[in-house]
Design a protein around this motif. Structure first.
Motif, PDB file in Angstrom:
ATOM      1  N   ILE A   1       0.859  -1.185   0.000  1.00 55.29           N
ATOM      2  CA  ILE A   1       0.000   0.000   0.000  1.00 55.29           C
ATOM      3  C   ILE A   1       0.896   1.237   0.000  1.00 55.29           C
ATOM      4  CG2 ILE A   1      -1.844   1.235   1.209  1.00 55.29           C
ATOM      5  CD1 ILE A   1      -2.455  -1.359   2.679  1.00 55.29           C
ATOM      6  N   ILE A   2       0.534   2.189  -0.842  1.00 54.44           N
ATOM      7  CA  ILE A   2       1.257   3.471  -0.839  1.00 54.44           C
ATOM      8  C   ILE A   2       0.349   4.522  -0.211  1.00 54.44           C
ATOM      9  CG2 ILE A   2       2.169   5.328  -2.288  1.00 54.44           C
ATOM     10  CD1 ILE A   2       3.017   3.161  -4.304  1.00 54.44           C
ATOM     11  N   PHE A   3       0.890   5.224   0.763  1.00 59.29           N
ATOM     12  CA  PHE A   3       0.173   6.345   1.374  1.00 59.29           C
ATOM     13  C   PHE A   3       0.893   7.640   0.980  1.00 59.29           C
ATOM     14  CE2 PHE A   3      -0.485   2.793   4.257  1.00 59.29           C
ATOM     15  CZ  PHE A   3      -1.836   2.872   4.560  1.00 59.29           C
ATOM     16  N   PHE A   4       0.138   8.654   0.626  1.00 61.10           N
ATOM     17  CA  PHE A   4       0.672  10.011   0.512  1.00 61.10           C
ATOM     18  C   PHE A   4       0.060  10.808   1.650  1.00 61.10           C
ATOM     19  CE2 PHE A   4       1.222   8.549  -3.840  1.00 61.10           C
ATOM     20  CZ  PHE A   4       2.428   9.109  -4.215  1.00 61.10           C
ATOM     21  N   THR A   5       0.908  11.522   2.395  1.00 60.15           N
ATOM     22  CA  THR A   5       0.367  12.318   3.514  1.00 60.15           C
ATOM     23  C   THR A   5       0.229  13.778   3.105  1.00 60.15           C
ATOM     24  OG1 THR A   5       2.436  13.100   4.507  1.00 60.15           O
ATOM     25  CG2 THR A   5       1.728  10.857   5.079  1.00 60.15           C
TER      26      THR A   5
END
Ligand code: HSE
Length: 423
Positions: A388-392
């Motif tokens: 999973i890729i998260f961008f904050t």
């Protein structure tokens, strides 16, 4: 016409190129800059180099006393690199009242206070245009070109080796090791690439440039440093899918009156001017309080680009000796003058067990540290795991560090593959 005697300490790649430029362009410099530069002495032990350049052996030795005690030498240009004997030889030259020219960023970032004190006592100037970003005239821009501005920030790509490696990984799909080997084969990277790939070289340059830009001493131990060794082509490719290019960036700015200085890989939006700086090229962006943004672009390494900056310094010193004096404020700042908890957006790639409740667990940790997610993307799952890729959104570095530590410890998390800042 003003006659100036120069000594060259070392005839490596940059020293030899400097010798060639000074001899080939002697008439041009005399005619257009009104100074007659004479190479009076050279320190070099490699006889082959001396012969290849056709140098009269009577002006060559290996004894620094022939430089320091020679009244016909006003400028000493050093090409040894590293700390010793460069430090001792340059201090002796300054103590003898001579001016110095150097490309030595490690020496200059670690010992500039000592060199500045010797310059103040001896009266000679210190010229170091070639120490930062090779042939790009960033020092002159900072010291002589922006007096009408307060410099608010400086950012850029200061290292050609790492920019070449990252460009190869991005454009040709190479892994880190393959791109490094290619850079070594072509002579961009050293046999021991540590100084470049671990970002020491960029940190030295940022220490020098931010100290000049902010008129305060920014020592290397106040600069956050992270190199490119852990970067994978997978993350470079995922970044590309979302419109980002990966670069090793140097960033220094004043935030709420505190200095923030850091060197690390970062995803840069593709429409950002630094995203298109590819291969071994370098670029520096400055933000002035009145002029706004300025960008300089060019070759940061190599014999002739760096030699060009050295010769520019020699001519500048000959014409305007005061330009090399009193450039640094040596006063010591305290920890409270620096901001270490900086703010960024982040790209985070995590590998997890592909089962229910995993996301809720991870999201809970982000929430605990006030980290707001701007988007989340699940990559193709394998039989029992998923990435999973998260961008904050913008968030604090300390919060991210604590959250990642806690996320790594979750049962459902197999691995945190990457945490990369965004600008
Ligand atoms: N090794 C540096 C670079 C040049 O690759 O840009 C000298 O600082």
């Amino acid at each position: 016409m003003k006659k100036i005697g120069v000594a060259l300490l070392g005839l490596g790649v940059v020293g030899s190129s400097t010798y060639r430029i000074l001899t080939d362009q002697a008439d041009y410099i005399r005619k257009n800059h009104g100074v007659d530069i004479e190479i009076v002495h050279i320190l070099e032990k490699n006889k082959q180099r001396i012969e290849e350049l056709g140098i009269d052996k009577s002006i060559v030795s290996t004894d620094i006393n022939n430089v320091v005690n020679n009244p016909n030498i006003q400028i000493v240009a050093e090409f040894f690199g590293g700390i010793e004997p460069a430090r001792t030889f340059l201090l002796a030259s300054l103590n003898a009242g001579k001016s110095i020219v150097t490309a030595n960023k490690e020496l200059f970032s670690k010992h500039r206070c000592e060199l500045t004190d010797a310059s103040n006592k001896g009266g000679g100037g210190i010229f170091f245009e070639a120490s930062c970003v090779g042939g790009v005239p960033i020092i002159r821009t900072l010291t002589l070109g922006m007096q009408g501005d307060q410099i608010l920030s400086i950012a850029g790509i200061f290292n050609g080796t790492t920019n070449y490696i990252l460009s190869k990984m991005s454009n040709d799909g190479m892994g880190y090791s393959e791109a490094l080997t290619e850079a070594q084969r072509l002579g961009f990277a050293e046999a021991d690439p540590t100084a470049d790939v671990e970002a020491y070289d960029t940190m030295y340059k940022l220490s020098i440039l931010s100290s000049l830009a902010f008129h305060k001493s920014v020592p290397i131990d106040k600069i956050y440093r992270e190199g490119i060794c852990a970067i994978t082509k997978e993350d470079i490719n995922y970044g590309k899918e979302f419109g980002y290019t990966l670069k090793l960036l140097a960033i220094a700015k004043i935030t709420n009156g505190k200095i923030e200085a850091r060197v690390h890989p970062a995803f840069v939006e593709n429409n950002h001017p630094l995203a298109s700086v590819s291969g071994s090229f370098n670029a520096v962006m400055l933000e002035g309080s009145n002029v706004g943004d300025i960008m300089l672009y060019g070759r940061g390494a190599g014999g002739f680009p760096t030699g060009s900056a050295i010769v520019s310094d020699i001519v500048c010193c000959a014409k305007y000796p005061d330009a090399g004096r009193g450039l640094f404020d040596n006063s010591v700042l305290t920890n409270s003058d620096f901001n270490t908890d900086f703010q960024c957006r982040y790209y985070i790639r995590i590998n997890v067990s592909d089962k229910s409740g995993v996301l809720a667990n991870i999201a809970k940790v982000f929430g605990e540290y006030d980290i707001s997610i701007s988007s989340m993307h699940q990559l193709e799952p394998s039989s029992d795991s998923a990435s999973i890729i998260f961008f904050t959104h913008m968030t604090f570095e300390l919060g991210i560090n604590k959250a990642i530590k806690k996320i790594k410890a979750l049962d459902v998390v197999n691995s945190v593959y990457a945490v990369i800042r965004l600008i």
